[in-house]
Design a protein around this motif. Structure first.
Motif, PDB file in Angstrom:
ATOM      1  N   ASN A 224       0.872  -1.150   0.116  1.00  0.00           N
ATOM      2  CA  ASN A 224      -0.050   0.090  -0.011  1.00  0.00           C
ATOM      3  C   ASN A 224       0.994   1.273   0.143  1.00  0.00           C
ATOM      4  O   ASN A 224       1.976   1.306   0.619  1.00  0.00           O
ATOM      5  CB  ASN A 224      -0.778   0.043   1.256  1.00  0.00           C
ATOM      6  N   ALA A 225       0.491   2.304  -0.732  1.00  0.00           N
ATOM      7  CA  ALA A 225       1.238   3.431  -0.891  1.00  0.00           C
ATOM      8  C   ALA A 225       0.542   4.726  -0.259  1.00  0.00           C
ATOM      9  O   ALA A 225      -0.604   5.066  -0.473  1.00  0.00           O
ATOM     10  CB  ALA A 225       1.607   3.614  -2.391  1.00  0.00           C
ATOM     11  N   PRO A 226       1.123   5.510   0.609  1.00  0.00           N
ATOM     12  CA  PRO A 226       0.561   6.738   0.929  1.00  0.00           C
ATOM     13  C   PRO A 226       0.541   7.887  -0.215  1.00  0.00           C
ATOM     14  O   PRO A 226       1.427   7.599  -1.324  1.00  0.00           O
ATOM     15  CB  PRO A 226       1.464   7.402   2.066  1.00  0.00           C
ATOM     16  N   LEU A 227      -0.102   8.701  -0.263  1.00  0.00           N
ATOM     17  CA  LEU A 227      -0.220   9.583  -1.488  1.00  0.00           C
ATOM     18  C   LEU A 227       1.000  10.116  -1.608  1.00  0.00           C
ATOM     19  O   LEU A 227       1.182  10.659  -3.024  1.00  0.00           O
ATOM     20  CB  LEU A 227      -1.543  10.742  -0.816  1.00  0.00           C
ATOM     21  N   ALA A 228       1.774  10.577  -0.715  1.00  0.00           N
ATOM     22  CA  ALA A 228       3.122  11.240  -1.186  1.00  0.00           C
ATOM     23  C   ALA A 228       4.128  10.303  -1.918  1.00  0.00           C
ATOM     24  O   ALA A 228       4.717  10.817  -2.956  1.00  0.00           O
ATOM     25  CB  ALA A 228       3.814  11.406  -0.092  1.00  0.00           C
ATOM     26  N   VAL A 229       3.909   9.277  -1.763  1.00  0.00           N
ATOM     27  CA  VAL A 229       4.693   8.140  -2.872  1.00  0.00           C
ATOM     28  C   VAL A 229       4.286   8.121  -4.147  1.00  0.00           C
ATOM     29  O   VAL A 229       4.753   8.325  -5.262  1.00  0.00           O
ATOM     30  CB  VAL A 229       4.607   6.705  -2.487  1.00  0.00           C
ATOM     31  N   THR A 230       2.814   7.899  -4.412  1.00  0.00           N
ATOM     32  CA  THR A 230       2.090   8.042  -5.519  1.00  0.00           C
ATOM     33  C   THR A 230       2.461   9.306  -6.244  1.00  0.00           C
ATOM     34  O   THR A 230       2.566   9.319  -7.432  1.00  0.00           O
ATOM     35  CB  THR A 230       0.505   7.810  -5.524  1.00  0.00           C
ATOM     36  N   ALA A 231       2.301  10.606  -5.815  1.00  0.00           N
ATOM     37  CA  ALA A 231       2.682  11.720  -6.045  1.00  0.00           C
ATOM     38  C   ALA A 231       3.931  11.602  -6.760  1.00  0.00           C
ATOM     39  O   ALA A 231       4.309  12.410  -8.027  1.00  0.00           O
ATOM     40  CB  ALA A 231       2.519  12.783  -5.258  1.00  0.00           C
ATOM     41  N   SER A 232       4.982  11.197  -6.002  1.00  0.00           N
ATOM     42  CA  SER A 232       6.391  11.391  -6.540  1.00  0.00           C
ATOM     43  C   SER A 232       6.437  10.475  -7.803  1.00  0.00           C
ATOM     44  O   SER A 232       6.982  10.992  -8.660  1.00  0.00           O
ATOM     45  CB  SER A 232       7.094  10.631  -5.523  1.00  0.00           C
ATOM     46  N   ALA A 233       5.509   9.420  -8.002  1.00  0.00           N
ATOM     47  CA  ALA A 233       5.886   8.592  -9.141  1.00  0.00           C
ATOM     48  C   ALA A 233       5.168   9.195 -10.197  1.00  0.00           C
ATOM     49  O   ALA A 233       5.668   9.355 -11.391  1.00  0.00           O
ATOM     50  CB  ALA A 233       5.276   7.298  -8.932  1.00  0.00           C
ATOM     51  N   THR A 234       4.124   9.918  -9.932  1.00  0.00           N
ATOM     52  CA  THR A 234       3.369  10.642 -10.897  1.00  0.00           C
ATOM     53  C   THR A 234       4.291  11.812 -11.445  1.00  0.00           C
ATOM     54  O   THR A 234       4.389  12.049 -12.616  1.00  0.00           O
ATOM     55  CB  THR A 234       2.125  11.345 -10.660  1.00  0.00           C
ATOM     56  N   TYR A 235       4.906  12.580 -10.760  1.00  0.00           N
ATOM     57  CA  TYR A 235       5.595  13.651 -11.214  1.00  0.00           C
ATOM     58  C   TYR A 235       6.940  13.151 -11.901  1.00  0.00           C
ATOM     59  O   TYR A 235       7.389  13.824 -13.013  1.00  0.00           O
ATOM     60  CB  TYR A 235       6.549  14.510 -10.000  1.00  0.00           C
ATOM     61  N   HIS A 236       7.640  11.956 -11.572  1.00  0.00           N
ATOM     62  CA  HIS A 236       8.626  11.508 -12.310  1.00  0.00           C
ATOM     63  C   HIS A 236       8.122  11.012 -13.787  1.00  0.00           C
ATOM     64  O   HIS A 236       8.944  11.504 -14.710  1.00  0.00           O
ATOM     65  CB  HIS A 236       9.041  10.159 -11.704  1.00  0.00           C
ATOM     66  N   ALA A 237       7.015  10.347 -13.919  1.00  0.00           N
ATOM     67  CA  ALA A 237       6.614  10.110 -15.263  1.00  0.00           C
ATOM     68  C   ALA A 237       6.132  11.177 -16.053  1.00  0.00           C
ATOM     69  O   ALA A 237       6.631  11.357 -17.262  1.00  0.00           O
ATOM     70  CB  ALA A 237       5.224   9.322 -15.199  1.00  0.00           C
ATOM     71  N   VAL A 238       5.586  12.201 -15.531  1.00  0.00           N
ATOM     72  CA  VAL A 238       5.451  13.535 -16.357  1.00  0.00           C
ATOM     73  C   VAL A 238       6.532  14.116 -16.677  1.00  0.00           C
ATOM     74  O   VAL A 238       6.602  14.355 -18.015  1.00  0.00           O
ATOM     75  CB  VAL A 238       4.666  14.225 -15.616  1.00  0.00           C
ATOM     76  N   ARG A 239       7.810  14.395 -15.998  1.00  0.00           N
ATOM     77  CA  ARG A 239       8.972  14.800 -16.324  1.00  0.00           C
ATOM     78  C   ARG A 239       9.547  13.824 -17.426  1.00  0.00           C
ATOM     79  O   ARG A 239      10.095  14.230 -18.404  1.00  0.00           O
ATOM     80  CB  ARG A 239       9.717  14.775 -15.173  1.00  0.00           C
ATOM     81  N   CYS A 240       9.548  12.411 -17.276  1.00  0.00           N
ATOM     82  CA  CYS A 240      10.002  11.616 -18.488  1.00  0.00           C
ATOM     83  C   CYS A 240       9.568  11.746 -19.790  1.00  0.00           C
ATOM     84  O   CYS A 240      10.111  11.812 -20.698  1.00  0.00           O
ATOM     85  CB  CYS A 240       9.892  10.084 -17.983  1.00  0.00           C
TER      86      CYS A 240
END
Length: 542
Positions: free
Chosen positions: A265-281
């Motif tokens: 299970n992931a807290p929201l901060a982890v999901t946000a981190s992954a989302t930002y990474h993908a958008v930058r990629c």
């Protein structure tokens, strides 16, 4: 900051694997918070989530309550953190008694208590089993260590002196930031520095919005799956709907699986981190990452799902595995919208390995590492072999360091031939790492994924090989082990972790003979597979 943290860290996890990250924030809106202005090129899953930790620290200790020399520690996943081993230290930066910035760093500590040594147990079912949970608390007050807090922390871990040393290294890293920022203000003036940091954020926002506008408006959907939670819940869905609307992006995780009993299970901060990474990629990775970069990105994650877990869910694997699958799902969605930007799935897991017990002198030890695998193929380039992919960006633990520090021995460490997915541009190879324990009564935990759901290929490429793990007992008995499992080991037992390969890009029959010959020379491919998959009847001489 990061050089100081690595050079002064006590544990191999920090000084060798470099499982740590550093960032700077400027103070905005008076008492209300701080915004990211710059970060070192460290661990993506740390960096995108660190603003949540800084916000939590400032909410608990408003600027008016802070003094020079203070440092705030926290790791609570439901209060700005990610998972319990990741300890974040937040330090205010004062110039002439005025708060001008905040320095922060996050370091993965090899043990923070809990049911299993190493605090990354594959069988935990709630946060209370995973270790010591620390809300924002002062670790240093006016430059002096808060001994009661140190005593509380060090009493609840298995390796207290190593933890003390790593905490001191974290403080030293932030002290570097304090010194450098004071020097910068003395040289340029406070008004100029503040104007510059404001413009840095505005510049990044202009750049990222311009990149988003190059994408086609509309909504694309994609889903990918985690194997299981280790406790019988299988095929955990990560569903994303990515909507591009002019110069902004909305990422909606509606339809994602509900939180589960196991530690996936992931807290929201982890999901946000992954989302930002993908958008930058998929836009421009050279856009400087700061608060401005993330302003055009809106995240909608249902509370109570595995991408927005609520207490008291077990979350240690969310930081490690959900973060990776979120990236896979987002890159899959963006690849549908913009095929020229697509990349096949990488290994999609961190392959977390933990050993804990007593060494040959009877002293407690806790060893933790993540293991690399294959990166996905992409237009114009094969995937990289045996690297940490996406949300992990650490090094390995060198065999010499591991064998010197712990009662462990590396028996094999090599690429897995033919584990990358076939394609015009093949996927990268996974790794095989065999570790023998040299003492009795050692607890081993593996927390890994992509053991059933293979990393996807794109544009006609084949998926990469799934991971596979084995346990060989000292008497020669050999069995397969699950990707999320805990085992009791004795001297002579060997764990073999075999990580996934990356997916391939493009039709395999379009791979030219020269590339196949290169694979044969490197030993990544056999002649029989070359004939069967690529249709090229070539030998190692081309």
């Amino acid at each position: 900051m990061n050089a100081t943290l690595v050079r002064t860290g006590y544990s191999p996890n920090i000084k060798d694997r470099r499982d740590c990250s550093c960032a700077l924030f400027d103070v905005v809106n008076g008492e209300k918070g701080a915004e990211l202005i710059s970060q070192a090129e460290n661990i993506p899953v740390h960096l995108g989530a660190m603003p949540y930790s800084v916000t939590a620290a400032i909410e608990a200790f408003p600027p008016s309550s802070l003094s020079p020399g203070d440092a705030i520690l926290l790791n609570d996943p439901f209060h700005g953190g990610a998972h319990l081993p990741d300890m974040t230290l937040v330090t205010p930066v004062f110039v002439d008694d005025e708060l001008v910035a905040v320095a922060a760093n996050r370091a993965h500590h090899a043990d923070v208590g809990g049911a299993q040594a190493g605090s990354v147990a594959a069988d935990s079912t709630d946060i209370y089993q995973e270790g010591l949970r620390v809300p924002p608390v002062k670790l240093y007050d006016g430059g002096n260590p808060v001994e009661d807090v140190f005593d509380l922390l060090l009493t609840n871990v298995r390796t207290p002196e190593e933890r003390r040393g790593d905490f001191r290294a974290q403080r030293a890293a932030n002290r570097t930031a304090v010194d450098r920022l004071r020097e910068l203000v003395a040289r340029r003036g406070l008004d100029t520095v503040r104007a510059a940091t404001t413009e840095i954020k505005a510049y990044a926002e202009r750049r990222i919005r311009a990149e988003i506008q190059k994408l086609s408006d509309g909504t694309v959907r994609f889903e990918d799956y985690l194997d299981d939670d280790g406790l019988g819940h299988e095929d955990l869905r990560i569903a994303v709907a990515v909507t591009v609307d002019g110069d902004r992006v909305v990422v909606d995780f509606e339809g994602t699986s509900d939180e589960v009993a196991g530690p996936i299970n992931a807290p929201l901060a982890v999901t946000a981190s992954a989302t930002y990474h993908a958008v930058r990629c998929v836009t421009d990775p050279d856009v400087p990452p700061n608060a401005g970069t993330y302003r055009p990105v809106e995240i909608r994650a249902p509370a109570g799902s595995i991408v927005n877990a609520q207490p008291p869910s077990a979350v240690v694997g969310g930081n490690l595995e959900v973060s990776q699958r979120v990236v896979d799902a987002l890159l899959g969605a963006f690849g549908l919208e913009a095929p020229e930007r697509a990349v096949a799935a990488g290994q999609g897991t961190m392959n977390s390995v933990t050993f804990g017990g007593a060494d040959r002198e009877g002293e407690p030890f806790a060893f933790y590492e993540t293991v690399g695998g294959g990166f996905g193929g992409r237009a114009g380039a094969d995937g990289m072999d045996g690297v940490h992919v996406h949300m992990s960006n650490t090094r390995n633990t060198p065999a010499e360091v591991l064998e010197t520090t712990y009662p462990l021995r590396i028996r094999r460490y090599e690429y897995r031939p033919e584990s990358g997915g076939a394609g015009e541009f093949r996927g990268g190879l996974g790794l095989r790492r065999d570790i023998e324990v040299l003492t009795d009564d050692v607890v081993f935990s593996l927390l890994a994924d992509r053991r059933r759901h293979r990393p996807y290929g794109v544009a006609g490429g084949d998926p990469g090989s799934a991971g596979a793990d084995r346990l060989v007992r000292a008497n020669g008995d050999e069995t397969g082990i699950a990707g999320k499992a805990t085992h009791d080991l004795n001297a002579g037992d060997v764990v073999s972790v075999r990580t996934p390969g990356g997916g391939g890009f493009g039709d395999p029959t379009d791979r030219d003979a020269a590339a196949v010959a290169r694979d044969l020379r490197l030993g990544t491919l056999s002649a029989a597979v070359a004939r069967a998959v690529y249709g090229h009847d070539v030998d190692s001489d081309g």
